[in-house]
Each structure stands twice: as C-alpha cells, then as structure tokens.
Motif scaffolding. Structure first.
Motif: not given
Length: 241
Positions: A9, A42, A46, A53-54
């Motif tokens: 992320y 973080t 999530l 998520p990236s």
C-alpha cells in the motif's frame, strides 16, 4: 478468514506496507507489534475495507475485497457488520449526543426494530459495565470511558471479528486492565481478536499469536504465542520495543 497475498500500500518511493503475506484464522487472538509508522494502522484500515491495496489481493471468507465489492450495498453492510473496528483515537469514532445513541447507531443503520435496538444497547451496557454512562455525552467522558463506549458501539452489531488499534494507549493502568479483561472475555466467547499494542509485557499472556512489523513496513516476525514465550531472546526483544 483473512488472507493477504503480496499486499502493498502506497507509492513505490513511500510504502506503508510492502509485500505483506498474512492469514488470520477464525477465533485467533493476534497481537501486532512494531514501531509507530511501521504499517499496523494501515493494515487495520485494509482489513476493514476503508482503503484498498496498491498491489496484491485481500480475501475475506473466500471473497475478494476491493472497491468493486463495496459497490454492492448489501455486501458492504454485511461486511461491516461482521468486522468491528475500534479506532486508536476514540474521539474520531464517537459523534452522537448520548452514549445510548452511540451504541444504538449501528443497529439502527442496519434497520433493526427499536425493540431489538433497545435489547442490544442494554446488553452492551451491561457487558461492559457502563450502564451508568447511558445518558452521558461521549465527549465529556474520560479516556477509559470513551474507549469502553467505542467498543460497545462496535459490539452492538455483534461482529465476528474485533479489530482494535492501540486500545490501551493513553489510558490509566486501571482502565487498561479493564480493557484487557473485556478483550479476553470476548475471545473466550468466540470472537476473533486482532489488536496492536506497544506494551508486550502487559498483553503477552493472552494472544494466541504475535506479529511484528519493521520500520521498513514488512513483517519480520509471525509466530504462535507459545513459541514466542518460550524464547527469552524474543520476549526480551519484544519487551524493549
């Protein structure tokens, strides 16, 4: 229950989480440790579907959790009922004019009858021993009282999972002991618990598993509690964090 596969992320030059692989099973009591800024909060966001998520996939009970999943309002409502999130800062979470309305807010949003709402609020007030706060205004309460109300407001939805971000921070020793006792009781009742803390010695005898995050936003330790507690090098390391 939860599964993270190669989750990252953030951006390439500024990651909050970096290639996280993690599974959490039903009725575990998982304690997250690590320095501030290592990625614990973080991860919690999530898990709760507040961010996505990236890179990588987040699976909850066999379902891929992403922005597309939350476009279905029924799926989103069921997800948020099953996973309760207690924020580190209770002032962010509490916004109603009375403690009663704070605890009743979630069940009312679910469309439950007022009779069922009354029952759930009463059960939560009694469970956390805060009946005397029922008509009080949340922002006038002490830090420990606010935390108990925040937990009650989440429990009123009867979630399967309780996620607590630094629930002991800033509280008196007595308030911390009360919160720990409640968390232990909820775990014994069958709830899956995921919490973070900086005080390993205070909590060490209760979780079933410990996970440590590094300053580089990766997981550097993931072991069952019985293994951690048998290793004096590990316990000394975690106690000094």
């Amino acid at each position: 229950m939860f599964s993270f596969s190669d989750i990252s992320y953030g951006y390439t030059d500024k990651l909050s989480l970096d290639a996280i692989n993690l599974s959490i099973q039903k009725n575990e009591f998982v304690c997250l440790l690590g320095p501030n800024g290592s990625g614990k909060s973080t991860l919690f966001k999530l898990l709760n579907g507040l961010i996505f998520p990236s890179k990588g996939n987040y699976i909850y009970n066999g379902t891929l959790i992403n922005a597309q999943f939350f476009k279905n309002s029924m799926s989103a409502k069921k997800f948020h009922q099953q996973i309760g999130f207690v924020f580190q800062n209770s002032d962010v979470q509490l916004f109603n004019t009375t403690v009663y309305d704070e605890i009743a807010f979630g069940p009312r949003q679910m469309g439950l009858s007022e009779i069922e709402v009354i029952t759930r609020v009463s059960d939560c007030l009694n469970l956390l021993n805060i009946k005397q706060l029922e008509t009080r205004t949340p922002y006038h309460l002490s830090g420990g009282e606010k935390k108990l109300v925040a937990i009650a407001s989440v429990l009123s939805l009867n979630p399967d999972v309780l996620i607590l971000d630094e629930p002991l921070t800033g509280l008196t020793v007595q308030a911390q002991e009360t919160i720990i006792s409640i968390i232990k009781e909820l775990h014994r009742a069958g709830k899956t618990i995921v919490m973070s803390t900086h005080n390993f010695n205070q909590i060490k005898n209760h979780p079933t598993r410990f996970i440590e995050f590094s300053e580089n936003h990766t997981i550097i330790l993931d072991k069952p509690a019985e293994i951690v507690l048998r290793d004096s090098n590990l316990t000394n390391h975690l106690a000094l964090m």
